[in-house]
Design an enzyme around this catalytic site. Sequence first.
Site, PDB file in Angstrom:
ATOM      1  N   ARG A 119      46.095  64.510  39.739  1.00  0.00           N
ATOM      2  CA  ARG A 119      46.685  63.959  40.973  1.00  0.00           C
ATOM      3  C   ARG A 119      45.659  63.265  41.867  1.00  0.00           C
ATOM      4  O   ARG A 119      45.850  63.151  43.075  1.00  0.00           O
ATOM      5  CB  ARG A 119      47.401  65.040  41.784  1.00  0.00           C
ATOM      6  CG  ARG A 119      48.566  65.683  41.036  1.00  0.00           C
ATOM      7  CD  ARG A 119      49.493  66.440  41.956  1.00  0.00           C
ATOM      8  NE  ARG A 119      50.418  67.238  41.163  1.00  0.00           N
ATOM      9  CZ  ARG A 119      50.203  68.495  40.808  1.00  0.00           C
ATOM     10  NH1 ARG A 119      49.102  69.129  41.194  1.00  0.00           N
ATOM     11  NH2 ARG A 119      51.094  69.136  40.079  1.00  0.00           N
ATOM     12  N   LYS A 141      45.088  48.006  44.267  1.00  0.00           N
ATOM     13  CA  LYS A 141      46.213  47.978  43.331  1.00  0.00           C
ATOM     14  C   LYS A 141      45.726  48.295  41.936  1.00  0.00           C
ATOM     15  O   LYS A 141      44.835  47.636  41.407  1.00  0.00           O
ATOM     16  CB  LYS A 141      46.852  46.587  43.324  1.00  0.00           C
ATOM     17  CG  LYS A 141      47.742  46.320  44.512  1.00  0.00           C
ATOM     18  CD  LYS A 141      48.541  45.054  44.277  1.00  0.00           C
ATOM     19  CE  LYS A 141      49.473  44.758  45.418  1.00  0.00           C
ATOM     20  NZ  LYS A 141      50.245  43.523  45.175  1.00  0.00           N
ATOM     21  N   GLU A 183      41.712  32.420  41.308  1.00  0.00           N
ATOM     22  CA  GLU A 183      41.961  33.304  42.456  1.00  0.00           C
ATOM     23  C   GLU A 183      41.120  32.871  43.661  1.00  0.00           C
ATOM     24  O   GLU A 183      41.543  33.031  44.806  1.00  0.00           O
ATOM     25  CB  GLU A 183      41.673  34.765  42.094  1.00  0.00           C
ATOM     26  CG  GLU A 183      42.579  35.345  41.018  1.00  0.00           C
ATOM     27  CD  GLU A 183      43.969  35.795  41.528  1.00  0.00           C
ATOM     28  OE1 GLU A 183      44.172  35.861  42.754  1.00  0.00           O
ATOM     29  OE2 GLU A 183      44.840  36.056  40.679  1.00  0.00           O
ATOM     30  N   LYS A 225      40.545  38.511  51.523  1.00  0.00           N
ATOM     31  CA  LYS A 225      41.484  39.515  51.042  1.00  0.00           C
ATOM     32  C   LYS A 225      41.364  40.804  51.844  1.00  0.00           C
ATOM     33  O   LYS A 225      42.378  41.435  52.189  1.00  0.00           O
ATOM     34  CB  LYS A 225      41.238  39.788  49.551  1.00  0.00           C
ATOM     35  CG  LYS A 225      42.253  40.759  48.981  1.00  0.00           C
ATOM     36  CD  LYS A 225      42.260  40.798  47.469  1.00  0.00           C
ATOM     37  CE  LYS A 225      43.366  41.719  46.980  1.00  0.00           C
ATOM     38  NZ  LYS A 225      43.385  41.825  45.508  1.00  0.00           N
ATOM     39  N   GLU A 235      51.485  46.458  51.237  1.00  0.00           N
ATOM     40  CA  GLU A 235      52.258  45.242  50.988  1.00  0.00           C
ATOM     41  C   GLU A 235      53.663  45.316  51.575  1.00  0.00           C
ATOM     42  O   GLU A 235      54.661  45.147  50.880  1.00  0.00           O
ATOM     43  CB  GLU A 235      52.322  44.934  49.481  1.00  0.00           C
ATOM     44  CG  GLU A 235      52.798  43.512  49.232  1.00  0.00           C
ATOM     45  CD  GLU A 235      52.535  43.045  47.799  1.00  0.00           C
ATOM     46  OE1 GLU A 235      51.623  43.563  47.148  1.00  0.00           O
ATOM     47  OE2 GLU A 235      53.244  42.131  47.369  1.00  0.00           O
ATOM     48  N   ARG A 239      50.514  40.954  53.205  1.00  0.00           N
ATOM     49  CA  ARG A 239      49.782  41.070  51.948  1.00  0.00           C
ATOM     50  C   ARG A 239      50.450  40.292  50.816  1.00  0.00           C
ATOM     51  O   ARG A 239      49.787  39.862  49.867  1.00  0.00           O
ATOM     52  CB  ARG A 239      49.639  42.544  51.554  1.00  0.00           C
ATOM     53  CG  ARG A 239      48.867  42.724  50.273  1.00  0.00           C
ATOM     54  CD  ARG A 239      48.362  44.123  50.071  1.00  0.00           C
ATOM     55  NE  ARG A 239      47.683  44.184  48.787  1.00  0.00           N
ATOM     56  CZ  ARG A 239      47.009  45.219  48.336  1.00  0.00           C
ATOM     57  NH1 ARG A 239      46.914  46.296  49.071  1.00  0.00           N
ATOM     58  NH2 ARG A 239      46.427  45.192  47.151  1.00  0.00           N
ATOM     59  N   ASN A 243      50.199  36.809  46.721  1.00  0.00           N
ATOM     60  CA  ASN A 243      50.920  36.530  45.482  1.00  0.00           C
ATOM     61  C   ASN A 243      51.195  35.050  45.279  1.00  0.00           C
ATOM     62  O   ASN A 243      51.989  34.683  44.411  1.00  0.00           O
ATOM     63  CB  ASN A 243      52.222  37.330  45.455  1.00  0.00           C
ATOM     64  CG  ASN A 243      51.954  38.817  45.383  1.00  0.00           C
ATOM     65  OD1 ASN A 243      51.111  39.257  44.614  1.00  0.00           O
ATOM     66  ND2 ASN A 243      52.639  39.581  46.205  1.00  0.00           N
ATOM     67  N   HIS A 246      51.850  33.715  41.878  1.00  0.00           N
ATOM     68  CA  HIS A 246      51.967  34.839  40.957  1.00  0.00           C
ATOM     69  C   HIS A 246      53.370  35.034  40.392  1.00  0.00           C
ATOM     70  O   HIS A 246      53.521  35.512  39.275  1.00  0.00           O
ATOM     71  CB  HIS A 246      51.491  36.129  41.631  1.00  0.00           C
ATOM     72  CG  HIS A 246      49.996  36.253  41.653  1.00  0.00           C
ATOM     73  ND1 HIS A 246      49.184  35.361  42.318  1.00  0.00           N
ATOM     74  CD2 HIS A 246      49.161  37.144  41.063  1.00  0.00           C
ATOM     75  CE1 HIS A 246      47.917  35.715  42.158  1.00  0.00           C
ATOM     76  NE2 HIS A 246      47.874  36.790  41.395  1.00  0.00           N
ATOM     77  N   HIS A 250      53.613  35.071  36.646  1.00  0.00           N
ATOM     78  CA  HIS A 250      54.096  36.227  35.877  1.00  0.00           C
ATOM     79  C   HIS A 250      55.132  35.804  34.839  1.00  0.00           C
ATOM     80  O   HIS A 250      55.172  36.342  33.737  1.00  0.00           O
ATOM     81  CB  HIS A 250      54.713  37.273  36.805  1.00  0.00           C
ATOM     82  CG  HIS A 250      53.689  38.107  37.513  1.00  0.00           C
ATOM     83  ND1 HIS A 250      54.014  39.133  38.365  1.00  0.00           N
ATOM     84  CD2 HIS A 250      52.334  38.067  37.482  1.00  0.00           C
ATOM     85  CE1 HIS A 250      52.903  39.674  38.842  1.00  0.00           C
ATOM     86  NE2 HIS A 250      51.877  39.039  38.325  1.00  0.00           N
ATOM     87  N   HIS A 263      45.338  35.691  32.915  1.00  0.00           N
ATOM     88  CA  HIS A 263      46.066  35.843  34.170  1.00  0.00           C
ATOM     89  C   HIS A 263      45.745  34.692  35.126  1.00  0.00           C
ATOM     90  O   HIS A 263      46.649  34.079  35.709  1.00  0.00           O
ATOM     91  CB  HIS A 263      45.699  37.187  34.802  1.00  0.00           C
ATOM     92  CG  HIS A 263      46.314  37.416  36.152  1.00  0.00           C
ATOM     93  ND1 HIS A 263      47.667  37.581  36.335  1.00  0.00           N
ATOM     94  CD2 HIS A 263      45.749  37.486  37.387  1.00  0.00           C
ATOM     95  CE1 HIS A 263      47.910  37.753  37.626  1.00  0.00           C
ATOM     96  NE2 HIS A 263      46.764  37.700  38.290  1.00  0.00           N
TER      97      HIS A 263
END
Lengths: 361, 361
Positions: A119, A141, A183, A225, A235, A239, A243, A246, A250, A263
């Site tokens: 955890r 992330k 990026e 960032k 987010e 935030r 994207n 993206h 994606h 990517h």
Amino acid sequence: MQTLHVELGDRRYPIFIGSDLNPQELLEPYIKGRQVMIVTNTTVAPLYLDRYVRAVEALGKTVETCILPDGEKYKNIEHLTHIFDALLKVGFNRDCTVLALGGGVIGDMAGFASASFQRGVYFVQVPTTLLSQVDSSVGGKTGINHPLGKNMIGAFQQPQVVLADMSQLKTLPPRELSAGLAEVIKYALLGDIEFLAWLEEHMDGLVAGDEKLLAEAVYKSCAHKARIVANDEKEQGERALLNLGHTFGHAIESYLGYGEWLHGEAVATGMVMATDLSHRMGWVSEADLERTKNIISRAQLPIICPKIPLDDFLGFMSHDKKVLNGQLRLVLMKQLGQAIITKEFDVELMKQAILANQDIV
Amino acid sequence: MQTLHVELGDRRYPIFIGSDLNPQELLEPYIKGRQVMIVTNTTVAPLYLDRYVRAVEALGKTVETCILPDGEKYKNIEHLTHIFDALLKVGFNRDCTVLALGGGVIGDMAGFASASFQRGVYFVQVPTTLLSQVDSSVGGKTGINHPLGKNMIGAFQQPQVVLADMSQLKTLPPRELSAGLAEVIKYALLGDIEFLAWLEEHMDGLVAGDEKLLAEAVYKSCAHKARIVANDEKEQGERALLNLGHTFGHAIESYLGYGEWLHGEAVATGMVMATDLSHRMGWVSEADLERTKNIISRAQLPIICPKIPLDDFLGFMSHDKKVLNGQLRLVLMKQLGQAIITKEFDVELMKQAILANQDIV
């Protein structure tokens, strides 16, 4: 060396950016507990693993390693399990540190493993690609892909420290350097027109691997960032600007199968589509659309994607995490250097923007 | 109906405790988003699934269900994946709620799935066993087992709301009711000698399933746990007291294979071992050790475990999460009703306490 602090209250952490960094000295205050598991891949291990094993051993820690195959296609639950197996086979407990040595895939997987092992244990990042230095170093992330979507399973997990060493980019294939520049360009397009001018001035040097210029680009991107993430860690709002490109990207990655395109390459073409749609909406001039395509091209990145049936493309877009209450939200540009998150766009124009930036064959 | 609030700042949530609760009315303020995935198992589904599907549909939500096989042995990464598959097949997004309808296994798995799906969605708990009502309702611990250890992979995830309905315990097998009473007894032993006296007075009614008494026992246990968790959410200190009996118990469960003994049964015998060791250390009188065994027996719980080779037993104990820096820490009792976390115990006496409470065959 430059130091950037990501301000997240009691989870505040530093990013060290420079060339030929000393890992032992820099990691020393940040490695918690007695045990360190270095997670890396088969490409990075022969180049840099020894260096970090020695540095961490010199700190008097127990060091174990977990070497995964290289590639986005291994960013799945099966290979995540390999990390848990490795941690448990050597009897590591909840007081250990997981150190990610590699690109975004390794960072995402090792980060998620550190978030969920017992955890939550400690996490340290040593990104070895430009993409992961600018993108994965900030924001916390982490996660893995699912056959039905990218990054669908994961956690927010902040590292103790990030080491971004430009000298390790020497061994990076040019295609991956360019993917990282996608990026970098994103930060300019979404919110910093002066940074775009700086990139236009220095793009040739960046593509050639100039370490001083790369360090500056990484610093500026991470600072950008970090500012956004500090305002909106989970987010809920701002935030989502990160994207840009993206949701389109994606769809490209999902259709082609993870790993076919990098990517950053998918994001590059995705940013062209987003800018194109912003142009069709009347927000961005034709000259600024060309300016966008131009800087992306100069970074050796694709500005069109292979032919993808529109229905497939739209289907994959609607699986994106940015879908809220069944309504697609896109990051578009009110003008170059000023991105917005909006549901208010013309779906027909979106289809046109997708089709206009695909291979016609 | 009684309401208990678990105080965790902006993640504060209520537990509703009573009989024949109205799910539609109680859930209404707490179900976020449009989509609800009810995760349950093959035993609970025929009994209560319809009731909750109807209640959530009446709130105008899209409801989908994911029915897992029943048992601790399915609390693994494979069956966790079934939940992700179910969520993605119906195209749920990050604005959805995962509702756990079942015992501790379902709560742990659905909770971990909700923590990691899209890096975190909403979570609601409807525990249908006494054990999960007293144990899983408070604390936010979720996770799955690994072949090398219990609950090795997971997350801290707090629910929006918990509904603990005593009328649903009617269908619970007596053996599982007793397993739940093990955790109830734990709260008395670790910190509330008056509660122990109350349990001694009412144990026969509790075992017989008296709903008023059960509601009172759940309320007292949850209040106890909520107080401890509010002080120490991430188990840095005091919260570890809740592991009374668990390090011994985990060894029993691990050796026998998950699912052979119920968790509460293993904890029951584990508490006897912990009390026995506390007695051997000179902290707990022989009379109080007998008093402990007596209340556990009256709850129809085992006070000895099957014969387990000592080396195996110790090996499994050392894989427990409570091991810090290679040193085993145990929850023992300075006196009955006053537990402590300590590394200061005699290993030989610990071995004796294990052997003394095993079947001799």
